[in-house]
Design an enzyme around this catalytic site. Structure first.
Site, PDB file in Angstrom:
ATOM      1  N   LYS A  83       0.851  -1.190   0.000  1.00  0.00           N
ATOM      2  CA  LYS A  83       0.000   0.000   0.000  1.00  0.00           C
ATOM      3  C   LYS A  83       0.887   1.240   0.000  1.00  0.00           C
ATOM      4  CE  LYS A  83      -4.252   1.204   2.458  1.00  0.00           C
ATOM      5  NZ  LYS A  83      -4.915   1.018   3.767  1.00  0.00           N
ATOM      6  N   VAL A  84       0.599   2.141  -0.919  1.00  0.00           N
ATOM      7  CA  VAL A  84       1.453   3.302  -1.170  1.00  0.00           C
ATOM      8  C   VAL A  84       0.573   4.548  -1.225  1.00  0.00           C
ATOM      9  CG1 VAL A  84       2.927   4.321  -2.952  1.00  0.00           C
ATOM     10  CG2 VAL A  84       3.074   1.883  -2.509  1.00  0.00           C
TER      11      VAL A  84
END
Ligand code: E4P
Length: 217
Positions: A83-84
């Site tokens: 997750k970014v």
């Protein structure tokens, strides 16, 4: 529609996964902090409970550091999704993760323009934050509609993961708007089973059945 749980509470996750209706899990730094546990340990444990995607968020804000953290998180289990945050640096990392075959969830998406950029970067999932947009005085659900239109116009494969869900109505509205998945807090997940008329109707049926004195088995 895939239903993910937004939680780091492994006991709650195990209980709800037993329904057979949990397709994946999302986490974020706030939820990790709430767990009071080491992140790598929690993510590994969650990956042992669900076979579907488990989002684990990087803490770095520069591309190279995100890549280093993301590769470490992705090595925990094959179902980890890195997750970014939806920033220029974050999407730079997504382009590279995509080349490396690492799945990504681009988080903190608040506009259709951001979602377009996430899809162009090759994100596996994009997470528009419905509840936080509503809190901000905007219409979170219209963002889901807009992203659906854009992704369908250009055949983007990026899946729309409705996030920051607060109510069962958010879930159904996201489904109507064409979100591919929703990530849901455990209490809201449980509310999806419920309707007062179901409880009332069941009470009546059980009462009437008891009067018959019959047994099916
Ligand atoms: C999504 O990936 C996030 O973890 C989450 O949905 C955020 O929800 P909140 O706005 O209730 O914190």
């Amino acid at each position: 529609m895939q239903l993910f749980l937004d939680t780091t509470d492994v006991a709650v996750l195990k209980d709800l996964a037993a329904t057979g209706l949990v397709d994946g899990v999302t986490t974020n730094p706030t939820l990790i902090a709430q767990s009071g546990r080491p992140m790598l340990e929690v993510i590994a444990e969650i990956c042992g409970v669900v076979e579907g995607p488990v989002s684990a968020e990087v803490a770095a804000i520069e591309t190279e550091a995100m890549l280093a953290e993301g590769r470490k998180l992705a090595a925990i289990a094959p179902n980890v999704v890195v997750k970014v945050p939806l920033t220029r640096a974050g999407l730079g990392a997504v382009v590279e993760f995509t080349r490396e075959g690492i799945q990504t969830n681009v988080t903190l998406c608040f506009s259709a323009a951001q979602a377009l950029m996430a899809a162009k970067a090759g994100a596996t999932f994009v997470s528009p934050f419905i509840g936080r947009l509503d809190d901000h005085g905007a219409d979170g659900m219209s963002l889901i509609h807009d992203i659906r239109t854009i992704y369908d116009n250009y055949d983007f494969d990026t899946e729309i993961l409705a996030a920051s869900i607060r109510t069962s109505a958010h879930v159904t509205a996201a489904a109507i708007a064409g979100a591919d998945c929703a990530t849901i807090p455990p209490a809201t997940f449980l509310s999806l089973f419920k309707h007062p008329l179901t409880d009332k109707g069941l009470d009546q049926f059980l009462s009437d059945w008891a009067k018959t004195g019959q047994s099916i088995l």
